[in-house]
Write an enzyme that holds these catalytic residues in place. Structure first.
Site, short mmCIF file in Angstrom:
data_model
loop_
_atom_site.label_atom_id
_atom_site.label_comp_id
_atom_site.label_asym_id
_atom_site.label_seq_id
_atom_site.Cartn_x
_atom_site.Cartn_y
_atom_site.Cartn_z
N GLY A 74 11.20 10.23 -3.67
CA GLY A 74 11.95 11.14 -3.14
C GLY A 74 12.57 10.44 -1.83
O GLY A 74 12.10 9.40 -1.59
N CYS A 85 6.08 6.21 -6.11
CA CYS A 85 6.98 5.61 -5.29
C CYS A 85 6.85 6.41 -3.97
O CYS A 85 6.04 6.19 -3.27
CB CYS A 85 8.47 5.90 -5.75
SG CYS A 85 9.41 4.77 -4.98
N ARG A 96 13.41 1.48 -1.02
CA ARG A 96 13.86 0.74 0.48
C ARG A 96 12.75 0.20 0.90
O ARG A 96 12.59 -0.79 1.52
CB ARG A 96 14.77 1.36 1.04
CG ARG A 96 15.78 0.46 1.87
CD ARG A 96 16.95 1.36 2.50
NE ARG A 96 18.14 1.33 1.56
CZ ARG A 96 18.78 2.48 1.07
NH1 ARG A 96 18.09 3.65 1.38
NH2 ARG A 96 19.54 2.39 0.22
N HIS A 138 8.29 3.16 -10.81
CA HIS A 138 8.76 4.54 -11.38
C HIS A 138 8.22 4.57 -13.03
O HIS A 138 9.33 4.27 -13.58
CB HIS A 138 10.00 4.92 -11.24
CG HIS A 138 10.57 5.26 -10.07
ND1 HIS A 138 10.34 6.68 -9.66
CD2 HIS A 138 11.06 4.56 -9.09
CE1 HIS A 138 10.87 6.84 -8.28
NE2 HIS A 138 11.14 5.53 -7.82
N GLU A 162 7.65 6.56 -15.07
CA GLU A 162 8.09 7.64 -15.86
C GLU A 162 9.50 7.28 -16.78
O GLU A 162 9.64 7.66 -17.71
CB GLU A 162 8.36 8.84 -14.87
CG GLU A 162 9.56 8.46 -13.92
CD GLU A 162 9.47 8.17 -12.93
OE1 GLU A 162 8.47 7.39 -12.53
OE2 GLU A 162 10.17 8.18 -11.74
N1 GLN Z 1 12.24 6.98 0.04
C1 GLN Z 1 11.29 5.89 -0.32
C2 GLN Z 1 12.21 4.71 -0.35
O1 GLN Z 1 13.33 4.39 -0.15
C3 GLN Z 1 10.86 6.34 -1.77
C4 GLN Z 1 11.90 6.15 -2.79
C5 GLN Z 1 11.61 6.92 -4.09
O2 GLN Z 1 10.58 7.54 -4.24
N2 GLN Z 1 12.15 6.59 -5.19
O3 GLN Z 1 11.43 3.41 -0.21
#
Ligand code: GLN
Length: 543
Positions: free
Chosen positions: A356, A383, A464, A511, A513
């Site tokens: 997120g 993540c 990021r 990720h 998944e």
């Molecule tokens: N917001 C977080 C980042 O940009 C995690 C991104 C994510 O969960 N895909 O590093």
């Protein structure tokens, strides 16, 4: 050219299940020994799905080569157990950009740039390039949008009409997915809306070879006759697709209804290399899930629950693992802003915090993670779920009360999650993150290495921020294990807690998944669901 072209379009309403229908067809062809290369074209104008809000558009799927794509690509990977790349998804926006770039370079020698032939040629070239370089038995092209309703679909319809002329109509199959209608209040079957959709299709200069009819109950001989007559399609090519409990039952149902057989027959191909479709393992998994007696309850603690497709790959990966362990899956969606958060987590077998962006809902995630850590509830952080677990550990174990990610508090005195130099100064929103497959080296003696069964792995990324290298030593001293690191050891890819402190507490910056499929559940999801089932057994919870 040996490649045959299968075009899948949809009519009547949006969200009709073209992606599932097309990927099911792919599975039926692969099960016969054919090779299939799927491409999803999206008529919308965004250059890719990367900047789309998950609450509006559902998940953004990421490929190994870092393309941010439509979530339908996930269905193809999960159904076909193959890995796709950026050639498998393109939008009108990207086509327009390519054509305008050519125009600026002067490639068109001063000509007027038009939809036909410039846009339609660009679309055809992209499809033909893949057919020529990959030479799959089938190029399976799904056209997004609704025929007869979306303006944006027209250049694509025109492009495939011309492509069929180019490669020979006999080498193409047009499959149109429609639905039965039911009139209120008598619940009577109605076929007019689907007839109209076929008419719109004919209006584009295309004629469907096969009609897939979604329905909530068997459509019956009379309706099939009527549809056949009004749409000029033989009865055997009207394929009924009645709603199923799980999407994984759909390939089996469509096989029974002769879908792949009719596609092959219309191309004058008798059977695949293996003759019959081999769906034995598929069938076994579907049955294992259906007849499972135990239930595993996983809390999905996130903030995008308003859209059911926001976490689709995570949900499906959990499902694959549950079917593999012969357990029914119950996903308890917990909103991280819920005032009753801890109550909602009380009776679950495991907790997962998915990916997120942005500050909203973060503190609830951290509270939930603390609950999982202190109560030894299996935890899996993906993540953002790794980043919030690191913040929780910093605050509550290392006692750095102000610890945070600079994504949520730019001025925090303990930026345990931060932006590293390579990512600084980036202001564009699209395509600027760490994207695609990266190698991680798994450390000896860790749970994560045991789960993967090897020491070098690739997982896909889309983020990021990173664990701040300045805190690495403090974390390790405090008892947080870095189970996997980037080859240069600068980036933390996996974290875990020691076995004696927690039965299953794992976070990953990647990720995983995105790499789970129905036939091959991802090892990490499989281990997580197993840990959840073990907890359930030992706690004697009945749910
Ligand atoms: N917001 C977080 C980042 O940009 C995690 C991104 C994510 O969960 N895909 O590093």
């Amino acid at each position: 050219m040996k490649t045959k072209f299968l075009f899948v379009t949809g009519g009547v309403i949006s969200g009709i299940g073209k992606g599932i229908t097309a990927s099911s067809l792919g599975r039926l062809l692969i099960s016969r020994g054919f090779s299939v290369f799927p491409i999803k074209v999206d008529p919308y104008l965004n250059e890719d799905a990367g900047t789309m809000n998950p609450i509006q558009h559902g998940e953004v799927f990421v490929t190994d080569d870092g393309a941010e794509t439509d979530l339908d690509l996930g269905h193809y990977e999960r159904m076909l157990s193959i890995h796709l790349d950026k050639r498998s998804n393109f939008t009108s926006g990207s086509v327009f950009r390519a054509v305008l770039d050519k125009e600026r370079r002067g490639d068109f020698l001063g000509k007027t740039i038009q939809f036909v032939p410039h846009i339609t040629d660009e679309i055809q070239e992209r499809l033909l390039d893949v057919a020529k370089t990959e030479e799959p038995d089938f190029l399976l092209v799904e056209i997004g949008g609704t025929v007869g309703a979306d303006i944006e679909i027209q250049p694509f319809a025109e492009a495939i009409r011309q492509l069929a002329l180019k490669v020979g109509r006999e080498n193409c199959v047009f499959i149109h997915v429609v639905k039965m209608d039911y009139v209120f209040p008598s619940d009577e079957d109605k076929t007019k809306p689907l007839q109209n959709s076929v008419r719109s299709f004919l209006g584009l200069g295309l004629s469907p070879d096969i009609l897939v009819v979604r329905a909530k109950r068997p459509i019956g001989e009379e309706n099939i006759k009527k549809i056949s007559l009004f749409c000029s399609i033989p009865k055997s090519r009207i394929i009924e697709a009645v709603d199923t409990k799980s999407i994984y039952e759909i390939p089996l149902a469509l096989e029974k209804n002769g879908f792949a057989k009719e596609v092959l027959r219309s191309l004058h191909i008798n059977h695949g290399r293996q003759g019959k479709a081999d769906l034995a393992l598929w069938d076994e998994r579907v049955r294992a899930y259906e007849t499972a007696e135990r239930i595993v309850t996983v809390a999905l603690l996130g903030k995008y629950h308003a859209q059911s497709d926001s976490y689709i790959s995570v949900r499906e990966a959990l499902y694959h693992a549950a079917a593999f362990h012969k357990a029914k899956l119950h996903i308890h969606s917990v909103d991280s802003e819920s005032p009753h958060l801890l109550q909602e987590l009380r009776n679950v077998d495991a907790i997962l915090v998915p990916g997120g962006y942005g500050k909203r809902g973060i503190e609830g995630m951290i509270r939930g993670i603390q609950f999982a850590r202190e109560n030894k509830v299996p935890y899996f952080g993906i993540c953002l779920g790794l980043q919030t677990a690191v913040v929780e550990f910093s605050r509550n174990v290392l006692n750095l009360k102000k610890a945070n990610s600079i994504e949520f508090d730019e001025k925090t005195s303990h930026p345990v999650i931060t932006i590293l130099s390579g990512q600084k100064g980036i202001t564009n929103a699209g395509g600027t993150q760490r994207l695609g497959a990266y190698r991680a080296i798994l450390q000896p003696g860790t749970l994560i290495k045991k789960i993967y069964g090897r020491s070098s792995i690739f997982e896909r990324h889309r983020h990021r921020f990173e664990v701040n290298p300045k805190y690495h030593t403090r974390f390790k001293r405090g008892g947080l294990i870095f189970g996997g690191l980037s080859p240069d050891k600068r980036l933390v890819e996996f974290i875990e807690l020691p076995k004696d402190a927690h039965p299953f507490f794992v976070g990953t910056q990647a990720h995983p998944e995105f790499k789970s499929s129905f036939l091959y559940p991802h090892p990490l999801f499989s281990a997580f669901v197993k840990a959840a089932l073990e907890r359930k057994k030992s706690s004697g919870v009945l749910n």
